[in-house]
Design a protein around this motif. Structure first.
Motif, short mmCIF file in Angstrom:
data_model
loop_
_atom_site.label_atom_id
_atom_site.label_comp_id
_atom_site.label_asym_id
_atom_site.label_seq_id
_atom_site.Cartn_x
_atom_site.Cartn_y
_atom_site.Cartn_z
N ARG A 8 49.00 51.74 36.22
CA ARG A 8 49.10 50.29 36.37
C ARG A 8 47.75 49.63 36.13
NH1 ARG A 8 52.39 51.36 41.29
NH2 ARG A 8 54.50 51.51 40.50
N SER A 9 47.81 48.41 35.59
CA SER A 9 46.58 47.71 35.28
C SER A 9 46.78 46.22 35.47
CB SER A 9 46.18 47.99 33.83
OG SER A 9 45.06 47.21 33.46
N ASN A 10 45.76 45.57 35.98
CA ASN A 10 45.76 44.11 36.05
C ASN A 10 44.70 43.56 35.10
OD1 ASN A 10 43.50 44.92 37.41
ND2 ASN A 10 43.80 43.59 39.17
N VAL A 128 39.72 48.72 36.31
CA VAL A 128 40.80 47.79 35.98
C VAL A 128 41.94 48.40 35.18
CG1 VAL A 128 39.22 45.82 36.06
CG2 VAL A 128 39.79 46.86 33.86
N GLU A 137 50.43 50.80 29.79
CA GLU A 137 51.22 49.60 30.13
C GLU A 137 52.68 49.80 29.76
OE1 GLU A 137 52.38 45.86 31.44
OE2 GLU A 137 50.56 46.99 31.87
#
Length: 142
Positions: A8-10, A128, A137
């Motif tokens: 997961r990445s923001n 991140v 993603e």
């Protein structure tokens, strides 16, 4: 099926630029360890005092190539950043710290600029993640 938090990445889409920068530089360095072994591979490892240079120079070259390929496509991005962080940290400790004692601060800072950028770029990626334009993603959306 639960997607690992590691995927997961923001991160913003611009994280792709950091992945391309870091991946491109390390990929080039990994390949050059095999193309120019005396200057950048085994010979360099002998010069800076790395033990078992005939083993570690190719090993580091393969780690750089494989981890950079993962960074460039954004697959297991955070995991791939860890060996590269170790790699660049060892490079700084074995080349830039001795240079600091020999040549002083300004020549060392000049020579360390790429290492510094790679270290910070990898730390950014580790913190991140890969960002929205990545295999990570796509996998996290499934």
């Amino acid at each position: 099926m639960q997607i690992p938090t590691m995927l997961r990445s923001n991160a913003p889409a611009a994280a792709q630029l950091i992945r391309l920068m870091v991946g491109g530089v390390f990929l080039s360095e990994g390949v050059q360890k095999f193309l120019f072994p005396e200057a950048l591979g085994v010979g360099r490892f002998i010069k800076i005092g790395i033990p078992s240079p005939q083993v570690f120079a190719p090993f580091v070259g393969y780690v750089e190539i494989i981890c950079c390929a993962l960074l460039l496509v954004g697959l297991l991005t955070r995991l791939a950043a860890v060996p590269l962080l170790i790699d660049i940290s060892v490079a700084i400790l074995t080349t830039k710290i001795p240079m600091l004692t020999k040549s002083g601060i300004w020549p060392t800072l000049h020579e360390a600029r790429t290492d510094y950028c790679m270290w910070l770029g990898l730390l950014f990626i580790l913190l991140v993640g890969a960002g929205p334009w990545s295999v990570d993603e796509r996998l996290s959306r499934k």
